[in-house]
Write an enzyme that holds these catalytic residues in place. Sequence first.
Site, PDB file in Angstrom:
ATOM      1  N   LEU A 147       0.905  -1.169  -0.011  1.00  0.00           N
ATOM      2  CA  LEU A 147      -0.026  -0.230  -0.077  1.00  0.00           C
ATOM      3  C   LEU A 147       0.891   1.225  -0.073  1.00  0.00           C
ATOM      4  CD1 LEU A 147      -2.626  -1.080   2.669  1.00  0.00           C
ATOM      5  CD2 LEU A 147      -2.788  -1.191   0.297  1.00  0.00           C
ATOM      6  N   GLU A 148       0.401   2.217  -0.684  1.00  0.00           N
ATOM      7  CA  GLU A 148       1.387   3.432  -0.726  1.00  0.00           C
ATOM      8  C   GLU A 148       1.710   4.073   0.437  1.00  0.00           C
ATOM      9  OE1 GLU A 148      -1.922   6.832  -2.052  1.00  0.00           O
ATOM     10  OE2 GLU A 148      -2.158   4.514  -3.097  1.00  0.00           O
ATOM     11  N   SER A 149       0.956   3.836   1.421  1.00  0.00           N
ATOM     12  CA  SER A 149       1.334   4.424   2.793  1.00  0.00           C
ATOM     13  C   SER A 149       2.739   3.886   3.368  1.00  0.00           C
ATOM     14  CB  SER A 149       0.261   3.895   3.750  1.00  0.00           C
ATOM     15  OG  SER A 149       0.020   2.925   4.011  1.00  0.00           O
TER      16      SER A 149
END
Length: 523
Positions: A325-327
């Site tokens: 996930l981009e986080s």
Amino acid sequence: MTTKINEKELASSIPDGSTIGLVGFGGMGQCDKILKAIGHQFTETGSPHDLTVFHTAGQSDKSNGIEHIAKEGLLSRVIGGHWGLAPKMRELIEENKIECHCWPQGQLTHLLRAMANRLPGQLSPIGLGTFVDPRVEGGKINNRAKATDDLIKVIHIDQEELLLYPSIPLDYVFIRATSMDEDGNLTTEEEPLKLEIISAAHAAKAYGGKVIAQVKYLASKQSFHPKDVVVPGYLIDHYVLVDDPETEHRQVPSTVYSPIFSGDVRTPNRSLAPLPLNVRKVIGRRAVKELMPSAVVNLGIGIPGDVIGGIINEEGLNEFMTLTLESGIVGGIPVGGNEFGVARNASAILDHEYLFDYYHGAGIDITFMGAAEIDAFGNVNVSKFGDRIVGCGGFIDITQSAKRVVFCTTFTSGGLDILIKDGQLKINQEGKFKKLTKHVNQITFSGKYASDHSKDVMYVTERAVFVLTKDGLVLTEIAPGIDLRQDILDQMEFEPMIASNLKEMDPSIFQDILRESGQVEVH
């Protein structure tokens, strides 16, 4: 030396016209105690006013974070990536009460590092051909911004075309940690994400700005293992100590603290209930068939983040790939919803900006992304719908660099009702709005850029699958039970090309069965 400061004292000391950097992701990692105090100070005194706010990811889950300072007059300009879960901010932007510039999330995280080095800005091809390209809209997402000069510039180096995202000097940056020792060193043991707090602190210091940390706990000197320190104390000017974590420092929107989200407790994957068989699961199941062995995978917000992780878990495919996930999350099962960005059983939690290094450089093997509008040229809009402004988040960074892109969306929206029975799909009620449209409202994904660079792009809906070619979209599959003319062609604003070997989607996608581990083919 790091000193304690009362949040009211901090709010009253911020000069009018200051530029403030915020760090957070959705409803996680934001400094609610500090932001509440600033909002209250403005309401009571009219100051500070005309602030510029810089942030990378979205900063709210509809009620917290940036929403505390979403007040007309308090803010004059925002430069950020996403406001989908910030209704008060969206209202200010949509009503042109503040100037709004929307830049790709990954570029914003990397811009902080450029600023930390006092460079003129972040240089990248990311954004070419999309609405952030100054030859299109320049990232100026509302009319108030469009009345200003371009901030983003086109630069040529050795015949390569690049965009320059300019440095934005910060007067303050607010970062959040779990604990701080007497020397000001910060750790993030209870936070679900690390985010870009070290880069933000460096960026502020490079221009003489102040770094303010919001923390839950104080520890004595030398309490922390040196490898656990995320931000060293010499970068921290002041700290604000939380009194009420319930309202001021929630770990995620649904809970004050859970060891599951900080990675301290792992739960059995089999304990998660199967997803119901509905339109979103059907789309996710078809999309999952595009996975390949050993792939590094990205999931975007919406249908991908909500269902694909669960489908992969149900079908026992976790061990065949690595989800991200981009986080900054690597591995695990994404939570989704308004807690998109966190996961159960993550194998690693990286700094936000460092995962974007991989996305930009190596390029993810395959990304699954949502789509609100798609046109005949393969352009996709996820950032602006009529007058409703959402922003692009990390969508542009990831889709432009990925080796394969699979968009996941319903065919229509606004009241769509389907029946899934006996391995077939029936449309009970069509949605009011056609998503396959003549022209998208805004280009968040450029079909031309993708085809010019020979990108492998697919568009998956519950009833049809399309692929992108240099001549536009080609219909390659339709769902069993669906009528080509009535349910597909008549529900589009353009006539797609139709593959000579048009196929029927796999009927098992539409069957309410729990497929066992190892029984699903990964291509």
